[in-house]
Enzyme design. Sequence first.
Site, PDB file in Angstrom:
ATOM      1  N   TRP A 178       0.855  -1.188   0.000  1.00  0.00           N
ATOM      2  CA  TRP A 178       0.000   0.000   0.000  1.00  0.00           C
ATOM      3  C   TRP A 178       0.883   1.228   0.000  1.00  0.00           C
ATOM      4  CZ3 TRP A 178      -0.325   4.086   3.522  1.00  0.00           C
ATOM      5  CH2 TRP A 178      -1.339   5.019   3.245  1.00  0.00           C
ATOM      6  N   GLU A 217      -2.959  -2.949  -2.653  1.00  0.00           N
ATOM      7  CA  GLU A 217      -4.130  -2.472  -1.906  1.00  0.00           C
ATOM      8  C   GLU A 217      -4.536  -1.081  -2.370  1.00  0.00           C
ATOM      9  OE1 GLU A 217      -5.309  -1.377   2.745  1.00  0.00           O
ATOM     10  OE2 GLU A 217      -3.394  -2.340   2.267  1.00  0.00           O
ATOM     11  N   LYS A 219      -7.052   2.399  -2.497  1.00  0.00           N
ATOM     12  CA  LYS A 219      -7.677   3.282  -1.507  1.00  0.00           C
ATOM     13  C   LYS A 219      -8.375   4.413  -2.245  1.00  0.00           C
ATOM     14  CE  LYS A 219      -6.742   5.274   3.039  1.00  0.00           C
ATOM     15  NZ  LYS A 219      -5.734   5.447   4.096  1.00  0.00           N
ATOM     16  N   HIS A 254     -11.765   0.985   2.281  1.00  0.00           N
ATOM     17  CA  HIS A 254     -11.105   1.727   1.217  1.00  0.00           C
ATOM     18  C   HIS A 254     -11.964   1.945  -0.015  1.00  0.00           C
ATOM     19  CE1 HIS A 254      -6.664   1.118   2.635  1.00  0.00           C
ATOM     20  NE2 HIS A 254      -7.451   1.640   3.551  1.00  0.00           N
ATOM     21  N   HIS A 278      -8.288  -7.103   4.024  1.00  0.00           N
ATOM     22  CA  HIS A 278      -8.052  -6.367   5.257  1.00  0.00           C
ATOM     23  C   HIS A 278      -9.434  -5.999   5.795  1.00  0.00           C
ATOM     24  CE1 HIS A 278      -3.612  -4.803   5.046  1.00  0.00           C
ATOM     25  NE2 HIS A 278      -3.714  -6.103   5.254  1.00  0.00           N
ATOM     26  N   ASP A 286     -13.137   5.826   5.686  1.00  0.00           N
ATOM     27  CA  ASP A 286     -12.017   4.995   6.129  1.00  0.00           C
ATOM     28  C   ASP A 286     -11.458   5.536   7.443  1.00  0.00           C
ATOM     29  OD1 ASP A 286      -9.838   3.344   6.345  1.00  0.00           O
ATOM     30  OD2 ASP A 286      -8.618   4.507   4.970  1.00  0.00           O
ATOM     31  N   ASP A 288     -10.571   2.914  10.140  1.00  0.00           N
ATOM     32  CA  ASP A 288      -9.882   1.789  10.779  1.00  0.00           C
ATOM     33  C   ASP A 288     -10.298   1.588  12.234  1.00  0.00           C
ATOM     34  OD1 ASP A 288      -8.268   0.929   8.545  1.00  0.00           O
ATOM     35  OD2 ASP A 288      -7.134   2.770   8.793  1.00  0.00           O
TER      36      ASP A 288
END
Length: 411
Positions: A178, A217, A219, A254, A278, A286, A288
Amino acid sequence: MYTDAKELYARHGVDTDAAIRTALSIPISINCWQGDDVIGFEKGARALSGGIQTTGNYPGRARTPEELAADFEFAASFIPGAKKLNLHASYLVSGRDVDRDGIEPEDYRFWVDLAKRMGIGLDFNPTCFSHPMVVNNLTLSSPHREVRDFWIEHCRRARRVAAYFAAETGKECVCNLWIPDGFKDTPADRLTPRLRLKEALDEIFSERLEGVVDSVESKVFGIGVESFTVGSNEFYLGYAKGHPGVYQLLDSGHYHPTEVISEKISALLTQFDRIPLHVTRSVRWDSDHVVRLDDELCEIAKEIVRDKATDKVMIGLDFFDASINRIVAWVVGTNNMRKALLKALLEDEARLKADQEAEDYSHLFAYSEYMKQLPWSDVWRRLEEVGGVKGGFDWYSDVKKYEEDVLLRRV
């Protein structure tokens, strides 16, 4: 209660003992960075930057590799089932003064020893943020050749570390890439940065390595790159499709707020034999957050189970919450992922699919809603017993004692 639940599920063709065995066998890769707020152990560790940050100041953050390992082992004692530890490159444990373009497998021997002792696997990630060579929020797509070369070399070496992990543990290692690259305001040229990124990826993935599952990855945006992200979903999906051995990782935070990765899993399974995940929880976007047992988590698990993809979808977690006890976050978040898998395994999947094929949507709707009320939590308590961990909520008092005896002494 388990005996009653087992009999009830059996009436619907569900073998609860088999569901427990399967749920325990699915590896969940637990993110190391929850334990120390994504700081790592490089000399002169820097504050987070590059579209990423942790919020909160709960006491007891791990400050050393030994503290992080101890916290992880303690958390793992309350998490039943197969596990892996997911590391970032910034978590090297080395006596050398080494920059990221100079990392070697031996810099991570500490974590291999931990994995062997615990009987778990390891996953890995290049750390392409929080570094002076992230210039104007660009790394692999930078217009400066020296910047690109630095990060290409870092990512190539990270892949070799992943191969080392696979060889030492005997378990495949997901090496996930990423980058934070993008622009704060509307760019004049979107194509050129993406062409540079493609060229850099070609260099990074030119070396074939045994035991490594490579992923990229995407985003939507990051802090400081709100208007344009170089590594978008379409870019990485196209790249992975055109480069066998490279997979697109789906991160549940994402995408745009109305998108969900549970819908994307079956789409990717038509094109790829592996899907790295993930699993996180976004709040409006986003962010987390620690994984809750919410509708989307259950849908993700249903897709994995219904698509017969428990050996194809590689489940990892990605959250970092410094506002609560970090061990609590690990335990609750990981167990919620396994609870969702168990719930999916307890469905009368054959009947639900038969209803759809027969176009009996009334029965499909009513029966799927009925299945939600069956006593899955009694089966979970049995899973905890089989998995050798404390059942119910008894674990929490142990964590609070650990906090008092260990975490609060870290000053």
